[in-house]
Enzyme design. Structure first.
Site, PDB file in Angstrom:
ATOM      1  N   TYR A 171       5.670 -33.822  26.338  1.00  0.00           N
ATOM      2  CA  TYR A 171       6.596 -34.247  25.289  1.00  0.00           C
ATOM      3  C   TYR A 171       5.811 -34.440  23.997  1.00  0.00           C
ATOM      4  O   TYR A 171       5.013 -35.368  23.856  1.00  0.00           O
ATOM      5  CB  TYR A 171       7.274 -35.567  25.648  1.00  0.00           C
ATOM      6  CG  TYR A 171       8.276 -35.509  26.788  1.00  0.00           C
ATOM      7  CD1 TYR A 171       8.697 -34.297  27.320  1.00  0.00           C
ATOM      8  CD2 TYR A 171       8.815 -36.675  27.313  1.00  0.00           C
ATOM      9  CE1 TYR A 171       9.613 -34.248  28.353  1.00  0.00           C
ATOM     10  CE2 TYR A 171       9.748 -36.633  28.348  1.00  0.00           C
ATOM     11  CZ  TYR A 171      10.142 -35.424  28.866  1.00  0.00           C
ATOM     12  OH  TYR A 171      11.062 -35.395  29.886  1.00  0.00           O
ATOM     13  N   PHE A 225      20.176 -35.459  31.613  1.00  0.00           N
ATOM     14  CA  PHE A 225      21.438 -35.030  31.015  1.00  0.00           C
ATOM     15  C   PHE A 225      22.596 -35.868  31.566  1.00  0.00           C
ATOM     16  O   PHE A 225      23.598 -35.329  32.050  1.00  0.00           O
ATOM     17  CB  PHE A 225      21.700 -33.546  31.255  1.00  0.00           C
ATOM     18  CG  PHE A 225      20.735 -32.612  30.585  1.00  0.00           C
ATOM     19  CD1 PHE A 225      19.955 -33.036  29.525  1.00  0.00           C
ATOM     20  CD2 PHE A 225      20.609 -31.305  31.002  1.00  0.00           C
ATOM     21  CE1 PHE A 225      19.061 -32.185  28.905  1.00  0.00           C
ATOM     22  CE2 PHE A 225      19.719 -30.441  30.399  1.00  0.00           C
ATOM     23  CZ  PHE A 225      18.944 -30.877  29.341  1.00  0.00           C
ATOM     24  N   GLY A 255      25.896 -34.898  30.171  1.00  0.00           N
ATOM     25  CA  GLY A 255      26.061 -33.473  30.033  1.00  0.00           C
ATOM     26  C   GLY A 255      25.046 -32.929  29.049  1.00  0.00           C
ATOM     27  O   GLY A 255      24.047 -33.576  28.737  1.00  0.00           O
ATOM     28  N   GLY A 256      25.294 -31.754  28.533  1.00  0.00           N
ATOM     29  CA  GLY A 256      24.283 -31.096  27.725  1.00  0.00           C
ATOM     30  C   GLY A 256      24.452 -31.289  26.242  1.00  0.00           C
ATOM     31  O   GLY A 256      25.565 -31.313  25.720  1.00  0.00           O
TER      32      GLY A 256
END
Length: 308
Positions: A65, A220, A223-224
């Site tokens: 990251y 997620f 969701g995305g």
């Protein structure tokens, strides 16, 4: 005092109440640190300090990251007395300048190198929890060439690293059900797969984790944020529940996950202090039977996109 009693006693001060992860009692709402790469160092440290104030005591990260930036900020911001469990992952490495800013690193020697990089950038002698990020399931990159690696070869090096004391517990990420079943004898602490109210293809895995006392830590969870993946906040049933309860659609989506199974822990990510507070407040959202039934009836549908 039983383990349940201990969890109950600890719950009042924990975001979302108490849960279990890698042998520790933690808040059920943690923090996914990937969004820290969007901030400058001072703002990232301030956001982490705010998370601790809000009762967050487990953070999900990875050396890849921000090419080490996120881990280095965590090392600067968190203090031993905060009692924060840091979960990291291996199986990818930074690819600065690439279309996707990471590439797979699945070979055993790459997994070992990833552990060493995490130890260095986090400034730790042992990583409390390391998730082996596979690339066989859910949205994400897919392996080819020398990145197609047998799971047993990967598990062997993870077990060696645990025996050497470099990692405390082993988790899995982006794996199908058969791989989790195969890995169970190793002692798996958690599973991280893409999962949300609108993408529940891993329901059998959720139930297996519950039966095996394995933490289920969905990424997620709303969701995305990418084209091609359904969003929880677009669902009419979610919008109606939010309006009725006086909360945000995102809080409804997070609260549904916490309600769904008691072994679920959340790691929503944000770079915004107000969103951080809203995420931790989601632990206080409750549903009546009719609202819960309407949310449970939302159809599950998968999307397909290549991301890291």
């Amino acid at each position: 005092m039983t383990s349940t009693d201990r969890l109950t006693a600890a719950g009042a001060a924990r975001a979302g109440g108490p849960g279990a992860l890698a042998g520790r009692t933690v808040s059920r709402i943690g923090y996914g640190a990937i969004q820290l790469r969007r901030l400058d160092r001072a703002d990232a440290i301030a956001l982490l300090r705010r998370a601790v104030e809000l009762g967050v005591d487990h953070v999900d990260t990875a050396h890849f990251y921000g090419n080490g930036f996120v881990n280095e900020v965590l090392a600067a911001a968190l203090r031993p007395e905060d009692g924060v469990l840091i979960a990291t992952k291996v199986g990818a490495e930074p690819a600065p300048g690439g279309t996707v800013p990471l590439r797979l690193a699945q070979r055993p020697e790459q997994l070992r190198a990833g552990v060493e990089e995490n130890l260095r950038s986090l400034g730790l002698q042992q990583l409390p929890l390391v998730n082996l990020r596979r690339a066989d399931h859910g949205p994400g990159l897919r392996p080819d060439g020398d990145q197609i690696v047998d799971l047993d070869d990967q598990l062997a090096v993870m077990a060696d690293l645990r025996d050497e004391g470099k990692i405390g517990a082993i988790g899995l990420s982006s794996v199908p059900l058969d791989q989790l079943r195969h890995a169970l004898p190793l002692g798996i602490a958690c599973v991280q797969n893409a999962y949300s109210l609108v993408a529940r293809e891993d329901e059998d895995m959720v139930r297996l984790c519950l039966a095996e006392d394995i933490a289920w830590v969905p990424y997620f969870p709303l969701g995305g944020a990418y084209a091609g993946l359904p969003k929880v906040t677009d669902e009419p049933a979610v919008a109606l529940a939010a309006q009725t309860l006086g909360v945000t659609p995102a809080q409804v989506g997070l609260a549904w996950l916490l309600r769904h199974t008691p072994n679920t822990l959340l790691i929503p990510g944000t770079a915004d202090p107000e969103h951080l507070r809203a995420n931790t407040d989601a632990g206080a959202v409750t549903f009546d039977e009719a609202t819960l039934a309407a949310l449970d009836a939302v159809p599950s549908r998968s999307g397909d996109i290549e991301i890291g």
